[in-house]
Design a protein around this motif. Structure first.
Motif, PDB file in Angstrom:
ATOM      1  N   GLY A 171      28.765  48.392  44.552  1.00 27.69           N
ATOM      2  CA  GLY A 171      29.981  48.362  45.355  1.00 27.69           C
ATOM      3  C   GLY A 171      31.152  47.687  44.643  1.00 27.69           C
ATOM      4  N   PRO A 172      30.989  46.455  44.177  1.00 27.93           N
ATOM      5  CA  PRO A 172      32.095  45.779  43.476  1.00 27.93           C
ATOM      6  C   PRO A 172      32.520  46.505  42.202  1.00 27.93           C
ATOM      7  CG  PRO A 172      30.428  44.198  44.163  1.00 27.93           C
ATOM      8  CD  PRO A 172      29.834  45.558  44.372  1.00 27.93           C
ATOM      9  N   LEU A 173      31.533  47.078  41.492  1.00 34.62           N
ATOM     10  CA  LEU A 173      31.835  47.804  40.268  1.00 34.62           C
ATOM     11  C   LEU A 173      32.692  49.025  40.573  1.00 34.62           C
ATOM     12  CD1 LEU A 173      31.287  48.251  37.220  1.00 34.62           C
ATOM     13  CD2 LEU A 173      29.275  49.551  37.889  1.00 34.62           C
ATOM     14  N   THR A 174      32.296  49.778  41.594  1.00 36.59           N
ATOM     15  CA  THR A 174      33.035  50.977  41.974  1.00 36.59           C
ATOM     16  C   THR A 174      34.427  50.627  42.488  1.00 36.59           C
ATOM     17  OG1 THR A 174      30.945  52.056  42.565  1.00 36.59           O
ATOM     18  CG2 THR A 174      32.970  53.067  43.387  1.00 36.59           C
ATOM     19  N   TYR A 175      34.517  49.556  43.262  1.00 40.27           N
ATOM     20  CA  TYR A 175      35.810  49.138  43.798  1.00 40.27           C
ATOM     21  C   TYR A 175      36.773  48.774  42.663  1.00 40.27           C
ATOM     22  CZ  TYR A 175      39.313  46.379  46.296  1.00 40.27           C
ATOM     23  OH  TYR A 175      40.504  45.886  46.791  1.00 40.27           O
ATOM     24  N   ARG A 176      36.281  48.000  41.699  1.00 43.52           N
ATOM     25  CA  ARG A 176      37.143  47.590  40.584  1.00 43.52           C
ATOM     26  C   ARG A 176      37.600  48.813  39.792  1.00 43.52           C
ATOM     27  NH1 ARG A 176      36.475  42.628  36.308  1.00 43.52           N
ATOM     28  NH2 ARG A 176      36.567  41.482  38.265  1.00 43.52           N
ATOM     29  N   TRP A 177      36.691  49.781  39.609  1.00 39.77           N
ATOM     30  CA  TRP A 177      37.053  50.995  38.868  1.00 39.77           C
ATOM     31  C   TRP A 177      38.041  51.856  39.661  1.00 39.77           C
ATOM     32  CZ3 TRP A 177      35.398  56.050  40.463  1.00 39.77           C
ATOM     33  CH2 TRP A 177      35.792  57.074  39.586  1.00 39.77           C
ATOM     34  N   LEU A 178      37.753  52.035  40.956  1.00 40.40           N
ATOM     35  CA  LEU A 178      38.563  52.935  41.765  1.00 40.40           C
ATOM     36  C   LEU A 178      39.962  52.383  41.986  1.00 40.40           C
ATOM     37  CD1 LEU A 178      38.198  55.651  43.211  1.00 40.40           C
ATOM     38  CD2 LEU A 178      37.568  54.384  45.275  1.00 40.40           C
ATOM     39  N   MET A 179      40.053  51.095  42.281  1.00 38.67           N
ATOM     40  CA  MET A 179      41.334  50.483  42.592  1.00 38.67           C
ATOM     41  C   MET A 179      42.029  49.897  41.369  1.00 38.67           C
ATOM     42  SD  MET A 179      41.307  51.222  45.729  1.00 38.67           S
ATOM     43  CE  MET A 179      42.805  50.404  46.251  1.00 38.67           C
ATOM     44  N   ARG A 180      41.334  49.864  40.244  1.00 39.88           N
ATOM     45  CA  ARG A 180      41.884  49.309  38.997  1.00 39.88           C
ATOM     46  C   ARG A 180      42.374  47.869  39.193  1.00 39.88           C
ATOM     47  NH1 ARG A 180      44.071  54.825  38.623  1.00 39.88           N
ATOM     48  NH2 ARG A 180      43.184  55.890  36.810  1.00 39.88           N
ATOM     49  N   THR A 181      41.584  47.072  39.906  1.00 34.92           N
ATOM     50  CA  THR A 181      41.987  45.692  40.174  1.00 34.92           C
ATOM     51  C   THR A 181      41.845  44.793  38.948  1.00 34.92           C
ATOM     52  OG1 THR A 181      39.753  45.217  40.978  1.00 34.92           O
ATOM     53  CG2 THR A 181      41.407  45.856  42.620  1.00 34.92           C
ATOM     54  N   ALA A 182      40.976  45.206  38.017  1.00 38.12           N
ATOM     55  CA  ALA A 182      40.759  44.418  36.799  1.00 38.12           C
ATOM     56  C   ALA A 182      39.984  45.286  35.823  1.00 38.12           C
ATOM     57  CB  ALA A 182      39.989  43.130  37.116  1.00 38.12           C
ATOM     58  N   PRO A 183      39.960  44.893  34.556  1.00 41.03           N
ATOM     59  CA  PRO A 183      39.236  45.694  33.562  1.00 41.03           C
ATOM     60  C   PRO A 183      37.737  45.717  33.839  1.00 41.03           C
ATOM     61  CG  PRO A 183      40.769  44.185  32.499  1.00 41.03           C
ATOM     62  CD  PRO A 183      40.699  43.785  33.930  1.00 41.03           C
ATOM     63  N   LEU A 184      37.106  46.843  33.517  1.00 41.44           N
ATOM     64  CA  LEU A 184      35.651  46.944  33.597  1.00 41.44           C
ATOM     65  C   LEU A 184      35.079  46.564  32.248  1.00 41.44           C
ATOM     66  CD1 LEU A 184      34.839  50.249  35.548  1.00 41.44           C
ATOM     67  CD2 LEU A 184      34.552  47.893  36.309  1.00 41.44           C
ATOM     68  N   THR A 185      34.277  45.514  32.227  1.00 42.13           N
ATOM     69  CA  THR A 185      33.711  45.024  30.976  1.00 42.13           C
ATOM     70  C   THR A 185      32.219  44.769  31.135  1.00 42.13           C
ATOM     71  OG1 THR A 185      34.087  42.701  31.556  1.00 42.13           O
ATOM     72  CG2 THR A 185      35.898  43.869  30.427  1.00 42.13           C
ATOM     73  N   HIS A 186      31.548  44.648  30.014  1.00 37.95           N
ATOM     74  CA  HIS A 186      30.129  44.309  30.041  1.00 37.95           C
ATOM     75  C   HIS A 186      29.932  42.905  30.613  1.00 37.95           C
ATOM     76  CE1 HIS A 186      28.993  47.396  26.656  1.00 37.95           C
ATOM     77  NE2 HIS A 186      29.429  47.967  27.763  1.00 37.95           N
TER      78      HIS A 186
END
Length: 203
Positions: free
Chosen positions: A168-183
């Motif tokens: 859920g948090p991963l998808t939200y960050r990706w969908l809304m672009r709230t912050a960079p997706l990193t390892h």
């Protein structure tokens, strides 16, 4: 003697060309400007060929995304979901790969397009969930179930809820672009979620 053309092979080539064209175009022009006519032109087929196999551009894109996911799985170093005995390491490995896909334009554009289309088209959304999302969620659940049976998770752990807390948090960050997706983000996510469901007696 003239060899008879293989209709099945020709149809498969045309189908693949159509799917590849849909993926390429949605990345170039976006879902709203994507048309059957443009897909047909890029694939080198008549638009009636597309309509014979699919009822809409959304259906073409869904099948294209399923094919893309299949190609990604075929090229992965693991089949299904890794089980090394270390749940945290396995989850981090898969989520890092997920982040890499989300950050890859080849995967990102069709995924965003399908997500947006599914939000306004209930039938497409249901098919997207059933055919693409649920099989992936089931892999997570199966790995967590193995961990729970091994005593690594609390006996009353809700497997689907745990999967949703991870994704859920991963998808939200990706969908809304709230912050960079990193390892680093996915690693912290795994540690945080497992910290809440780990079997305290096994720590």
């Amino acid at each position: 003697m003239t060899k008879t053309p293989d209709a099945a092979r020709r149809s498969d080539r045309s189908r693949r060309a159509i799917l590849d064209a849909a993926l390429a175009l949605v990345g170039e022009v976006g879902y709203n400007k994507l048309t059957i006519e443009a897909i047909a032109a890029r694939a080198g087929v008549g638009k009636q060929t597309i309509y014979r196999w699919w009822p809409s551009k959304a259906a073409v894109l869904l099948e294209a995304s399923l094919a893309l996911a299949g190609d990604a799985e075929a090229g992965a170093e693991w089949a299904g979901f890794p089980d090394t005995g270390d749940l945290a390491a396995d989850l981090k490995y898969v989520l890092r790969a997920t982040v890499d896909e989300f950050n890859d334009e080849k995967y990102e554009a069709p995924a965003r397009a399908l997500t947006a289309a599914g939000a306004t088209d209930p039938e497409l959304g249901a098919r997207f969930t059933e055919q693409l999302l649920e099989p992936q969620l089931a892999l997570y659940e199966a790995r967590l179930r193995t961990a729970r049976e091994a005593g690594q998770l609390a006996p009353d752990t809700d497997l689907r809820l745990t999967v949703e807390m991870l994704l859920g948090p991963l998808t939200y960050r990706w969908l809304m672009r709230t912050a960079p997706l990193t390892h680093a983000y996915t690693d912290a996510l795994v540690d945080g979620v497992l910290g809440g469901v780990a079997n305290v007696t096994a720590r």
